[in-house]
Scaffold this active site. Structure first.
Site, short mmCIF file in Angstrom:
data_model
loop_
_atom_site.label_atom_id
_atom_site.label_comp_id
_atom_site.label_asym_id
_atom_site.label_seq_id
_atom_site.Cartn_x
_atom_site.Cartn_y
_atom_site.Cartn_z
N LYS A 2 0.87 -1.19 0.00
CA LYS A 2 0.00 0.00 0.00
C LYS A 2 0.91 1.23 0.00
O LYS A 2 1.11 1.90 1.02
CB LYS A 2 -0.97 -0.03 1.19
CG LYS A 2 -2.22 0.82 0.94
CD LYS A 2 -3.34 0.44 1.87
CE LYS A 2 -4.50 1.43 1.87
NZ LYS A 2 -5.17 1.67 0.60
N LEU A 27 -4.13 -4.96 -4.43
CA LEU A 27 -4.03 -4.72 -2.99
C LEU A 27 -5.04 -5.65 -2.30
O LEU A 27 -6.19 -5.75 -2.74
CB LEU A 27 -4.37 -3.26 -2.68
CG LEU A 27 -4.21 -2.95 -1.20
CD1 LEU A 27 -2.74 -2.76 -0.83
CD2 LEU A 27 -5.00 -1.73 -0.79
N1 PDD Z 1 -7.84 2.52 -1.19
N2 PDD Z 1 -7.12 -1.51 -4.18
C1 PDD Z 1 -6.58 -0.28 -4.20
C2 PDD Z 1 -5.61 0.07 -5.27
C3 PDD Z 1 -6.93 0.65 -3.20
O1 PDD Z 1 -6.36 1.87 -3.20
C4 PDD Z 1 -7.88 0.29 -2.20
C5 PDD Z 1 -8.30 1.23 -1.12
C6 PDD Z 1 -8.44 -1.01 -2.24
C7 PDD Z 1 -9.45 -1.47 -1.21
O2 PDD Z 1 -8.85 -1.73 0.03
P1 PDD Z 1 -9.66 -1.56 1.41
O3 PDD Z 1 -10.90 -2.36 1.27
O4 PDD Z 1 -8.75 -2.11 2.43
O5 PDD Z 1 -9.96 -0.10 1.57
C8 PDD Z 1 -8.02 -1.88 -3.24
C9 PDD Z 1 -8.03 3.46 -0.10
C10 PDD Z 1 -9.41 3.54 0.43
C11 PDD Z 1 -7.44 4.81 -0.49
O6 PDD Z 1 -6.42 4.79 -1.15
O7 PDD Z 1 -7.95 5.85 -0.07
#
Ligand code: PDD
Length: 285
Positions: free
Chosen positions: A146, A202
């Site tokens: 991330k 991710l």
């Molecule tokens: N982003 N894939 C990507 C590329 C993301 O940036 C995100 C979430 C997810 C979903 O992950 P989660 O369910 O854990 O939020 C998948 C966050 C919300 C952001 O960048 O603000």
């Protein structure tokens, strides 16, 4: 006068306008850092342990020192939260500010830690469904980290926005990976499918919750590859993320999905997620 928003920076709580980092910070110069986003419902940090586990993994993969234990992280978050609203904690750790700009890791430099808390604004169009486009996934192959370096994701999201779409569906060699800031689900032949976890996506926490809810409620599901051609035959498509929860797609590349109506399974899953969030908050104070 409105009280100015407080943020956390390197051990201190400061009004946002007083929080400054060095221009030599590697987050600023290189995008050399990682982040997390944790939703907070009724003052309770949603799936805190899972988010911290992902943070620890991102830190390990980037070889950035983890400055705090899980309990210390939690203690830093709590004073920023307004328990009367749905909010989310955003926090990032960069490799810190070195004396000179050099790609190689600096020695003896402490990571920079920044954290803020914002309201979760209800997403417009969640009930009616949103439009999406498919785009070539041209990001690097370590999307399981991330990383704060989101230029690839930003450019892809902007293509969607400029076509009046809420999100882009990323496609690598003909197969769906994820959204620009979300995971992707499709209902094909009555089965809920999402691409498997690997280095091209991710590992979303919302994604895991949806799969757990499918399992408990005997909704047929699979973690499997989805070709763009197969996606175009889906009866439902959803995006899943911490800030937008589950977002139904009613149009892909200008073509209606299931006649342009939000699907039945979305209503079921959204209901299950809302109850799960409430129960979770009540049992994780
Ligand atoms: N982003 N894939 C990507 C590329 C993301 O940036 C995100 C979430 C997810 C979903 O992950 P989660 O369910 O854990 O939020 C998948 C966050 C919300 C952001 O960048 O603000």
């Amino acid at each position: 006068m409105t009280k100015s928003k407080k943020v956390f920076l390197n051990g201190e709580y400061l009004p946002v306008e007083k929080a400054h980092i060095s221009v030599m910070d590697r987050g600023f110069l290189f995008g050399d850092g990682i982040y997390e986003v944790i939703p907070v419902y009724q003052g309770s940090l949603f799936r805190f342990e899972e988010h911290l586990e992902r943070l620890e993994n991102s830190l390990k993969l980037t070889r950035i020192e983890n400055p705090y234990s899980r309990e210390e992280w939690r203690d830093i978050m709590l004073p920023l939260i307004d328990v009367t609203k749905d909010q989310y904690i955003y926090f990032q750790v960069t490799r810190g500010a070195a004396e000179k700009r050099d790609h190689a890791f600096p020695i003896g430099v402490k990571p920079t830690v920044f954290m803020m808390c914002n309201d979760i604004a209800p997403f417009n169009g969640k009930e009616e469904g949103v439009k999406a486009i498919s785009v070539e996934d041209n990001r690097w192959s370590a999307c399981n980290i991330k990383a704060i370096a989101l230029l690839g994701n930003i450019l892809l999201r902007q293509q969607a926005v400029e076509k009046d779409c809420a999100e882009a569906i990323l496609v690598r060699e003909g197969y769906v990976t994820e959204g620009s800031a979300s995971n992707v689900f499709a209902v094909i032949d009555g089965i809920l499918i999402t691409p498997p976890k690997n280095n091209f996506i991710l590992a979303g926490i919302t994604r895991d919750v949806i799969l757990e809810l499918a399992e408990v409620n005997r909704i047929p599901y699979a973690e499997d590859i989805i070709s763009l051609d197969a996606l175009k035959t889906a009866s439902e498509i959803w995006f899943a993320s911490s800030t937008r929860e589950i977002l139904p797609v009613i149009e892909l590349d200008g073509q209606l999905i299931a006649g342009g109506k939000v699907g039945r399974l979305w209503h079921t899953m959204n209901g299950l997620l809302q109850s799960y969030k409430t129960t979770y908050a009540e049992t994780h104070k």
